[in-house]
Each structure stands twice: as structure tokens, then as C-alpha cells.
Design an enzyme around this catalytic site. Structure first.
Site, PDB file in Angstrom:
ATOM      1  N   LYS A  47       0.823  -1.192   0.000  1.00  0.00           N
ATOM      2  CA  LYS A  47       0.000   0.000   0.000  1.00  0.00           C
ATOM      3  C   LYS A  47       0.868   1.257   0.000  1.00  0.00           C
ATOM      4  CE  LYS A  47      -2.958  -2.441   3.263  1.00  0.00           C
ATOM      5  NZ  LYS A  47      -3.381  -2.445   4.679  1.00  0.00           N
ATOM      6  N   GLU A 104       8.033   1.833  -5.985  1.00  0.00           N
ATOM      7  CA  GLU A 104       8.127   1.453  -4.572  1.00  0.00           C
ATOM      8  C   GLU A 104       8.279   2.698  -3.695  1.00  0.00           C
ATOM      9  OE1 GLU A 104       7.684  -0.489  -2.303  1.00  0.00           O
ATOM     10  OE2 GLU A 104       8.504  -2.490  -2.563  1.00  0.00           O
ATOM     11  N   ASP A 105       7.798   2.597  -2.476  1.00  0.00           N
ATOM     12  CA  ASP A 105       7.990   3.676  -1.518  1.00  0.00           C
ATOM     13  C   ASP A 105       9.439   3.727  -1.054  1.00  0.00           C
ATOM     14  OD1 ASP A 105       7.755   1.211  -0.270  1.00  0.00           O
ATOM     15  OD2 ASP A 105       6.175   1.823   1.116  1.00  0.00           O
ATOM     16  N   ASP A 108      14.773  -1.192   1.206  1.00  0.00           N
ATOM     17  CA  ASP A 108      15.432  -1.400   2.484  1.00  0.00           C
ATOM     18  C   ASP A 108      16.419  -2.562   2.306  1.00  0.00           C
ATOM     19  OD1 ASP A 108      15.808  -1.078   5.236  1.00  0.00           O
ATOM     20  OD2 ASP A 108      14.173  -2.434   5.745  1.00  0.00           O
ATOM     21  N   ASP A 164       4.221   3.235   6.616  1.00  0.00           N
ATOM     22  CA  ASP A 164       3.468   3.012   7.849  1.00  0.00           C
ATOM     23  C   ASP A 164       4.319   2.467   8.994  1.00  0.00           C
ATOM     24  OD1 ASP A 164       3.732   0.383   6.506  1.00  0.00           O
ATOM     25  OD2 ASP A 164       2.540  -0.314   8.208  1.00  0.00           O
ATOM     26  N   ARG A 170       0.352   6.576   7.439  1.00  0.00           N
ATOM     27  CA  ARG A 170       0.478   6.688   5.985  1.00  0.00           C
ATOM     28  C   ARG A 170      -0.029   8.042   5.502  1.00  0.00           C
ATOM     29  NH1 ARG A 170       1.534   1.453   4.025  1.00  0.00           N
ATOM     30  NH2 ARG A 170       0.498  -0.250   5.106  1.00  0.00           N
TER      31      ARG A 170
HETATM   32  P1  IMP Z   1      12.690  -4.569   1.611  1.00  0.00           P
HETATM   33  O1  IMP Z   1      12.111  -5.787   1.003  1.00  0.00           O
HETATM   34  O2  IMP Z   1      13.430  -4.880   2.880  1.00  0.00           O
HETATM   35  O3  IMP Z   1      13.513  -3.739   0.665  1.00  0.00           O
HETATM   36  O4  IMP Z   1      11.512  -3.720   2.175  1.00  0.00           O
HETATM   37  C1  IMP Z   1      10.694  -2.936   1.438  1.00  0.00           C
HETATM   38  C2  IMP Z   1       9.393  -2.709   2.167  1.00  0.00           C
HETATM   39  O5  IMP Z   1       9.571  -2.703   3.605  1.00  0.00           O
HETATM   40  C3  IMP Z   1       8.829  -1.352   1.841  1.00  0.00           C
HETATM   41  O6  IMP Z   1       7.983  -1.420   0.731  1.00  0.00           O
HETATM   42  C4  IMP Z   1       8.103  -0.971   3.122  1.00  0.00           C
HETATM   43  O7  IMP Z   1       6.803  -1.475   3.098  1.00  0.00           O
HETATM   44  C5  IMP Z   1       8.859  -1.661   4.217  1.00  0.00           C
HETATM   45  N1  IMP Z   1       9.816  -0.740   4.890  1.00  0.00           N
HETATM   46  C6  IMP Z   1      11.158  -0.782   4.843  1.00  0.00           C
HETATM   47  N2  IMP Z   1      11.725   0.212   5.559  1.00  0.00           N
HETATM   48  C7  IMP Z   1      10.709   0.923   6.071  1.00  0.00           C
HETATM   49  C8  IMP Z   1      10.639   2.117   6.893  1.00  0.00           C
HETATM   50  O8  IMP Z   1      11.643   2.742   7.295  1.00  0.00           O
HETATM   51  N3  IMP Z   1       9.392   2.542   7.217  1.00  0.00           N
HETATM   52  C9  IMP Z   1       8.252   1.904   6.805  1.00  0.00           C
HETATM   53  N4  IMP Z   1       8.279   0.809   6.017  1.00  0.00           N
HETATM   54  C10 IMP Z   1       9.482   0.319   5.653  1.00  0.00           C
HETATM   55 MG    MG Z   2       5.605  -1.197   1.037  1.00  0.00          MG
END
Ligand code: IMP
Ligand code: MG
Length: 185
Positions: A47, A104-105, A108, A164, A170
């Protein structure tokens, strides 16, 4: 009335900075796709990317279509599990007629995007590019190339503008850091 801004320790990326990043990224996407004979398909990852996708969409003037995907990589807390599940899928089976831009937002660990990439390439997308408003490179576990990037930030958990904490915050119009006491509530 409780104002959620009371829970924000500091603003990391202002509304103005978000607008600037959105404009710049829209120009970059336009430059890369304006001469393509395939259709541009924007994929909003639900979302968290909803506000970003919405603003980006309104800055683009080249023909494009929009679709959604929902994947999960996080539990309810702040730690990535490394597992990615497709919870809601695109309405297209094959993607050979499309230049896909995944929106993507935040990136990470990179698990979400690297898994998605495999998924989209399996469907023979003509091209796949990745777009993220925020990058947290210190936390990367899987190498992913981000084609369009808004801001790079240090390793801090952020909220707002779609991002979130336990599904809340959000609706903040900027990106910020929560006060510590919120995590212990
Ligand atoms: P990844 O798979 O670890 O790269 O994570 C990506 C997803 O983790 C994002 O789309 C977010 O939903 C969530 N996420 C990662 N870091 C944060 C943060 O600092 N705040 C909120 N959501 C996060
Ligand atoms: Mg996300």
C-alpha cells in the site's frame, strides 16, 4: 482530537522536497520512455507507494497505464523477514508488450524488489525499471539496481507519505521519524 503529528520526532523529507523528487523522476521516466513503441505500465506496489504513484502519475504527460501489486515482506513490526509473497497480482498474464516501471515507496533490504523483478521478468516484460522514493542502502542484503531514486537516507525507520508503522501514519504529507515512545506503546 488526536493529531498524529504529535508522534513525529523530526521531519526527514518535506512536502516540498517530495514534490521536487516527483518532478525530477517524472522527467527521467519521460526521457527514457517517450520514444518507445511499447506501452508504459506503471506498477504501484501497495500500500505504501499509493501517494507517490498518484503524484508521479499526474506529472507524466506521455501515454501510460496503471496497475497494482501487493506483496508482503514485513510482519507488523520494523524487521524484514526476507520472505516475499504476492498477495494481489497484476491483471496482465504476459507483459511482452509493456515497458514496466515498478514504483516502490522505499528500498530497504532489497528482498521485495529483487523477488518482484524475477516475477516480472518471468512474464517476459519488454523492459523492467525500478523506481523508489527513498533508498536505505545501509540495510541492503540483496543487490538491486534502482533506476529512478528520490532520496537516500541513513538507517532510520521512517513513516508518512504512504509509509506506515503498524499500518498507521500513511496519511502524513511528509516523511518523518517517530518518537521512540511510540514503539513501546
Ligand atoms: P525490503 O524488502 O526490505 O527492501 O523492504 C521494502 C518494504 O519494507 C517497503 O515497501 C516498506 O513497506 C517496508 N519498509 C522498509 N523500511 C521501512 C521504513 O523505514 N518505514 C516503513 N516501512 C518500511
Ligand atoms: Mg511497502
Amino acid at each position: 482530537m488526536y493529531n498524529i503529528e504529535n508522534d513525529v520526532k523530526k521531519v526527514l523529507i518535506t512536502e516540498e522536497q517530495i514534490k521536487e523528487a516527483v518532478k525530477r523522476i517524472a522527467e527521467e521516466i519521460t526521457r527514457d520512455h517517450e520514444n518507445s513503441d511499447k506501452q508504459l505500465l506503471l506498477v504501484c506496489i501497495l500500500k505504501g507507494s499509493l501517494p507517490f504513484t498518484s503524484d508521479l502519475l499526474k506529472e507524466l504527460r506521455i501515454p501510460c497505464i496503471l496497475d497494482f501489486m501487493k506483496v508482503s515482506s514485513y510482519g507488523s513490526g520494523t524487521v524484514s523477514t526476507g520472505q516475499v509473497k504476492v498477495k494481489y497480482d497484476l491483471s496482465y498474464e504476459t507483459l511482452e508488450d509493456y515497458d514496466v516501471v515498478v514504483i516502490e515507496d522505499i528500498i530497504d533490504t532489497g528482498h521485495t524488489l529483487s523477488n518482484l523483478l524475477v516475477h516480472l521478468k518471468n512474464r517476459q516484460a519488454h523492459s523492467v525499471k525500478l523506481c523508489a522514493l527513498v533508498d536505505k542502502p545501509d540495510r541492503r542484503l540483496v543487490d538491486v539496481h534502482v533506476d529512478y531514486k528520490g532520496y537516500t537516507i541513513p538507517d532510520e525507520f521512517i513513516i508518512g507519505y504512504g509509509l506506515d508503522y503498524n499500518e498507521e501514519y500513511r496519511n502524513l504529507p511528509y516523511i518523518g521519524v517517530l518518537k521512540e515512545e511510540v514503539y513501546h506503546r
